[in-house]
Design a protein around this motif. Structure first.
Motif, PDB file in Angstrom:
ATOM      1  N   GLY A   1      -0.608  16.542 -18.211  1.00  0.00           N
ATOM      2  CA  GLY A   1       0.726  16.761 -17.678  1.00  0.00           C
ATOM      3  C   GLY A   1       0.765  16.965 -16.173  1.00  0.00           C
ATOM      4  O   GLY A   1       1.814  17.283 -15.621  1.00  0.00           O
ATOM      5  N   GLU A   2      -0.370  16.794 -15.504  1.00  0.00           N
ATOM      6  CA  GLU A   2      -0.431  16.944 -14.047  1.00  0.00           C
ATOM      7  C   GLU A   2       0.041  15.647 -13.386  1.00  0.00           C
ATOM      8  O   GLU A   2      -0.287  14.546 -13.853  1.00  0.00           O
ATOM      9  CB  GLU A   2      -1.860  17.271 -13.592  1.00  0.00           C
ATOM     10  N   PRO A   3       0.805  15.755 -12.280  1.00  0.00           N
ATOM     11  CA  PRO A   3       1.295  14.544 -11.606  1.00  0.00           C
ATOM     12  C   PRO A   3       0.162  13.715 -11.021  1.00  0.00           C
ATOM     13  O   PRO A   3      -0.836  14.254 -10.551  1.00  0.00           O
ATOM     14  CB  PRO A   3       2.194  15.099 -10.497  1.00  0.00           C
ATOM     15  N   LEU A   4       0.323  12.399 -11.102  1.00  0.00           N
ATOM     16  CA  LEU A   4      -0.658  11.475 -10.521  1.00  0.00           C
ATOM     17  C   LEU A   4      -0.116  10.961  -9.186  1.00  0.00           C
ATOM     18  O   LEU A   4       0.657  10.004  -9.147  1.00  0.00           O
ATOM     19  CB  LEU A   4      -0.944  10.312 -11.475  1.00  0.00           C
ATOM     20  N   THR A   5      -0.499  11.598  -8.115  1.00  0.00           N
ATOM     21  CA  THR A   5      -0.074  11.232  -6.773  1.00  0.00           C
ATOM     22  C   THR A   5      -0.615   9.852  -6.413  1.00  0.00           C
ATOM     23  O   THR A   5      -1.793   9.568  -6.611  1.00  0.00           O
ATOM     24  CB  THR A   5      -0.593  12.261  -5.746  1.00  0.00           C
ATOM     25  N   GLY A   6       0.255   8.985  -5.911  1.00  0.00           N
ATOM     26  CA  GLY A   6      -0.170   7.670  -5.440  1.00  0.00           C
ATOM     27  C   GLY A   6      -0.351   6.621  -6.524  1.00  0.00           C
ATOM     28  O   GLY A   6      -0.778   5.504  -6.231  1.00  0.00           O
ATOM     29  N   ALA A   7      -0.028   6.945  -7.771  1.00  0.00           N
ATOM     30  CA  ALA A   7      -0.139   5.948  -8.846  1.00  0.00           C
ATOM     31  C   ALA A   7       0.786   4.777  -8.540  1.00  0.00           C
ATOM     32  O   ALA A   7       1.874   4.951  -7.996  1.00  0.00           O
ATOM     33  CB  ALA A   7       0.226   6.572 -10.188  1.00  0.00           C
ATOM     34  N   THR A   8       0.349   3.572  -8.872  1.00  0.00           N
ATOM     35  CA  THR A   8       1.144   2.375  -8.624  1.00  0.00           C
ATOM     36  C   THR A   8       1.866   1.966  -9.892  1.00  0.00           C
ATOM     37  O   THR A   8       1.254   1.857 -10.954  1.00  0.00           O
ATOM     38  CB  THR A   8       0.252   1.212  -8.141  1.00  0.00           C
ATOM     39  N   ILE A   9       3.161   1.738  -9.758  1.00  0.00           N
ATOM     40  CA  ILE A   9       3.998   1.285 -10.870  1.00  0.00           C
ATOM     41  C   ILE A   9       4.418  -0.138 -10.550  1.00  0.00           C
ATOM     42  O   ILE A   9       5.004  -0.390  -9.495  1.00  0.00           O
ATOM     43  CB  ILE A   9       5.250   2.185 -11.046  1.00  0.00           C
TER      44      ILE A   9
ATOM     45  N   ALA B   1       5.069   3.297  -5.518  1.00  0.00           N
ATOM     46  CA  ALA B   1       3.976   4.272  -5.589  1.00  0.00           C
ATOM     47  C   ALA B   1       4.565   5.641  -5.881  1.00  0.00           C
ATOM     48  O   ALA B   1       5.629   6.004  -5.364  1.00  0.00           O
ATOM     49  CB  ALA B   1       3.201   4.293  -4.279  1.00  0.00           C
ATOM     50  N   ALA B   2       3.864   6.395  -6.716  1.00  0.00           N
ATOM     51  CA  ALA B   2       4.307   7.745  -7.041  1.00  0.00           C
ATOM     52  C   ALA B   2       4.091   8.667  -5.843  1.00  0.00           C
ATOM     53  O   ALA B   2       3.096   8.555  -5.129  1.00  0.00           O
ATOM     54  CB  ALA B   2       3.541   8.264  -8.248  1.00  0.00           C
ATOM     55  N   ASP B   3       5.037   9.601  -5.636  1.00  0.00           N
ATOM     56  CA  ASP B   3       4.907  10.548  -4.530  1.00  0.00           C
ATOM     57  C   ASP B   3       3.958  11.686  -4.910  1.00  0.00           C
ATOM     58  O   ASP B   3       3.300  11.646  -5.954  1.00  0.00           O
ATOM     59  CB  ASP B   3       6.278  11.066  -4.087  1.00  0.00           C
ATOM     60  N   ILE B   4       3.899  12.704  -4.091  1.00  0.00           N
ATOM     61  CA  ILE B   4       2.966  13.814  -4.305  1.00  0.00           C
ATOM     62  C   ILE B   4       3.198  14.538  -5.639  1.00  0.00           C
ATOM     63  O   ILE B   4       2.279  15.110  -6.213  1.00  0.00           O
ATOM     64  CB  ILE B   4       3.013  14.798  -3.117  1.00  0.00           C
ATOM     65  N   ASP B   5       4.436  14.473  -6.142  1.00  0.00           N
ATOM     66  CA  ASP B   5       4.762  15.097  -7.425  1.00  0.00           C
ATOM     67  C   ASP B   5       4.711  14.123  -8.596  1.00  0.00           C
ATOM     68  O   ASP B   5       5.112  14.457  -9.712  1.00  0.00           O
ATOM     69  CB  ASP B   5       6.157  15.725  -7.354  1.00  0.00           C
ATOM     70  N   GLY B   6       4.266  12.881  -8.343  1.00  0.00           N
ATOM     71  CA  GLY B   6       4.180  11.868  -9.391  1.00  0.00           C
ATOM     72  C   GLY B   6       5.477  11.123  -9.641  1.00  0.00           C
ATOM     73  O   GLY B   6       5.559  10.285 -10.541  1.00  0.00           O
ATOM     74  N   ASN B   7       6.516  11.411  -8.849  1.00  0.00           N
ATOM     75  CA  ASN B   7       7.819  10.764  -9.036  1.00  0.00           C
ATOM     76  C   ASN B   7       7.857   9.395  -8.373  1.00  0.00           C
ATOM     77  O   ASN B   7       7.251   9.195  -7.318  1.00  0.00           O
ATOM     78  CB  ASN B   7       8.931  11.638  -8.446  1.00  0.00           C
ATOM     79  N   PHE B   8       8.586   8.473  -8.993  1.00  0.00           N
ATOM     80  CA  PHE B   8       8.765   7.150  -8.416  1.00  0.00           C
ATOM     81  C   PHE B   8      10.186   6.670  -8.676  1.00  0.00           C
ATOM     82  O   PHE B   8      10.880   7.176  -9.556  1.00  0.00           O
ATOM     83  CB  PHE B   8       7.756   6.140  -8.975  1.00  0.00           C
ATOM     84  N   SER B   9      10.596   5.678  -7.905  1.00  0.00           N
ATOM     85  CA  SER B   9      11.909   5.055  -8.060  1.00  0.00           C
ATOM     86  C   SER B   9      11.800   3.621  -7.582  1.00  0.00           C
ATOM     87  O   SER B   9      11.182   3.357  -6.543  1.00  0.00           O
ATOM     88  CB  SER B   9      12.927   5.827  -7.222  1.00  0.00           C
ATOM     89  N   LEU B  10      12.384   2.708  -8.334  1.00  0.00           N
ATOM     90  CA  LEU B  10      12.438   1.311  -7.898  1.00  0.00           C
ATOM     91  C   LEU B  10      13.654   0.630  -8.490  1.00  0.00           C
ATOM     92  O   LEU B  10      14.217   1.086  -9.464  1.00  0.00           O
ATOM     93  CB  LEU B  10      11.141   0.552  -8.236  1.00  0.00           C
ATOM     94  N   ASP B  11      14.084  -0.450  -7.849  1.00  0.00           N
ATOM     95  CA  ASP B  11      15.224  -1.222  -8.315  1.00  0.00           C
ATOM     96  C   ASP B  11      14.710  -2.462  -9.018  1.00  0.00           C
ATOM     97  O   ASP B  11      13.999  -3.264  -8.414  1.00  0.00           O
ATOM     98  CB  ASP B  11      16.131  -1.618  -7.150  1.00  0.00           C
TER      99      ASP B  11
END
Length: 75
Positions: A43-51, A61-71
């Protein structure tokens, strides 16, 4: 005179059909915002993960908290 009335009616129907088709196409190609959080098995965020959106060149790319957003386009 009757022929002219039918032609005008046919053209009106054609224009309405084309207009509705264009409106439908615009909504079908509209992008939707996709958001989420990438975490590991603990359950730990994955910083920098590519979606990556499969089959496209669209990525985020996921931010420091694992959050991402794309259109992305639906489908």
């Amino acid at each position: 005179m009757k022929h002219r009335h039918n032609t005008a009616r046919n053209l009106k129907g054609l224009f309405c059909t084309l207009f509705l088709g264009l409106i439908s196409a615009a909504f079908m190609t509209a992008a939707a915002q996709v958001t989420g959080t990438v975490t590991d098995t603990d359950g730990e965020p994955l910083t920098g993960a590519t979606i990556i959106v499969q089959g496209t060149k669209l990525a985020a790319a996921a931010d420091i908290d694992g959050n991402f957003s794309l259109d992305a386009k639906p489908g």
